[in-house]
Write a protein that holds these residues in place. Structure first.
Motif, PDB file in Angstrom:
ATOM      1  N   ASP A 102       0.815  -1.113  -0.105  1.00  0.00           N
ATOM      2  CA  ASP A 102      -0.134   0.219  -0.163  1.00  0.00           C
ATOM      3  C   ASP A 102       0.829   1.140   0.004  1.00  0.00           C
ATOM      4  O   ASP A 102       2.160   1.188  -0.016  1.00  0.00           O
ATOM      5  CB  ASP A 102      -1.053  -0.169   1.134  1.00  0.00           C
ATOM      6  N   SER A 103       0.120   2.403   0.093  1.00  0.00           N
ATOM      7  CA  SER A 103       0.850   3.739  -0.079  1.00  0.00           C
ATOM      8  C   SER A 103       1.847   4.004   1.304  1.00  0.00           C
ATOM      9  O   SER A 103       2.518   4.988   1.174  1.00  0.00           O
ATOM     10  CB  SER A 103      -0.076   5.018  -0.190  1.00  0.00           C
ATOM     11  N   PRO A 122      -5.804  -1.039  -7.058  1.00  0.00           N
ATOM     12  CA  PRO A 122      -5.135  -0.037  -6.172  1.00  0.00           C
ATOM     13  C   PRO A 122      -6.291   1.118  -6.212  1.00  0.00           C
ATOM     14  O   PRO A 122      -7.052   1.434  -7.177  1.00  0.00           O
ATOM     15  CB  PRO A 122      -3.869   0.366  -6.721  1.00  0.00           C
ATOM     16  N   ASN A 123      -6.561   1.359  -4.987  1.00  0.00           N
ATOM     17  CA  ASN A 123      -7.373   2.764  -5.053  1.00  0.00           C
ATOM     18  C   ASN A 123      -6.558   4.031  -4.322  1.00  0.00           C
ATOM     19  O   ASN A 123      -5.411   3.769  -4.696  1.00  0.00           O
ATOM     20  CB  ASN A 123      -8.642   2.428  -3.878  1.00  0.00           C
ATOM     21  N   HIS A 124      -6.913   4.896  -3.752  1.00  0.00           N
ATOM     22  CA  HIS A 124      -6.190   6.217  -3.530  1.00  0.00           C
ATOM     23  C   HIS A 124      -5.106   5.782  -2.451  1.00  0.00           C
ATOM     24  O   HIS A 124      -4.173   6.396  -2.357  1.00  0.00           O
ATOM     25  CB  HIS A 124      -7.213   7.253  -2.959  1.00  0.00           C
ATOM     26  N   TRP A 146      -5.384  -1.385  -1.696  1.00  0.00           N
ATOM     27  CA  TRP A 146      -5.866  -2.229  -2.846  1.00  0.00           C
ATOM     28  C   TRP A 146      -7.275  -2.717  -2.397  1.00  0.00           C
ATOM     29  O   TRP A 146      -7.699  -2.783  -1.053  1.00  0.00           O
ATOM     30  CB  TRP A 146      -4.827  -3.436  -2.970  1.00  0.00           C
ATOM     31  N   GLN A 183       1.448   1.601  -6.588  1.00  0.00           N
ATOM     32  CA  GLN A 183       0.121   1.206  -7.319  1.00  0.00           C
ATOM     33  C   GLN A 183       0.486   0.198  -8.384  1.00  0.00           C
ATOM     34  O   GLN A 183      -0.440  -0.524  -8.940  1.00  0.00           O
ATOM     35  CB  GLN A 183      -0.230   2.247  -8.152  1.00  0.00           C
ATOM     36  N   ASN A 184       1.823  -0.113  -8.553  1.00  0.00           N
ATOM     37  CA  ASN A 184       1.808  -1.256  -9.697  1.00  0.00           C
ATOM     38  C   ASN A 184       2.668  -2.380  -8.813  1.00  0.00           C
ATOM     39  O   ASN A 184       3.452  -3.025  -9.636  1.00  0.00           O
ATOM     40  CB  ASN A 184       2.645  -0.807 -10.803  1.00  0.00           C
TER      41      ASN A 184
END
Length: 89
Positions: A36-37, A53-55, A58, A79-80
């Protein structure tokens, strides 16, 4: 204790990149992994084709189990980050 403290406690032996190493010693039902971020890695019981992925994290388009693996990973291009478990022949 907050979530970030917990993440720091569960860092995995200096791992910073999401690789096939995350699947070592995990049961066969674990099919994919994502980051995640915030640099936290989660393991999923579905293939990455079901994950988007969302903001900040996932989501799955099917009902599936997921598990926290650890934190402290490099968030570059998170995100990838989704990977499927490689199946050896």
């Amino acid at each position: 204790m907050n979530w970030n403290d917990l993440t720091d406690l569960i860092e995995r032996n200096g791992e910073t990149q999401l690789t096939q190493k995350v699947f070592k010693d995990e049961p066969a039902k674990i099919k994919s992994a994502v980051m995640d971020s915030q640099g936290r890695v989660f393991l999923f019981e579905c293939n990455k084709s079901h994950l988007t992925p969302n903001h900040r994290s996932w989501v799955s388009d099917i009902e599936t189990g997921f598990y926290f693996y650890g934190g402290g990973f490099d968030t570059t291009d998170w995100q990838n980050s989704a990977i499927d478990r490689e199946v050896s022949a």
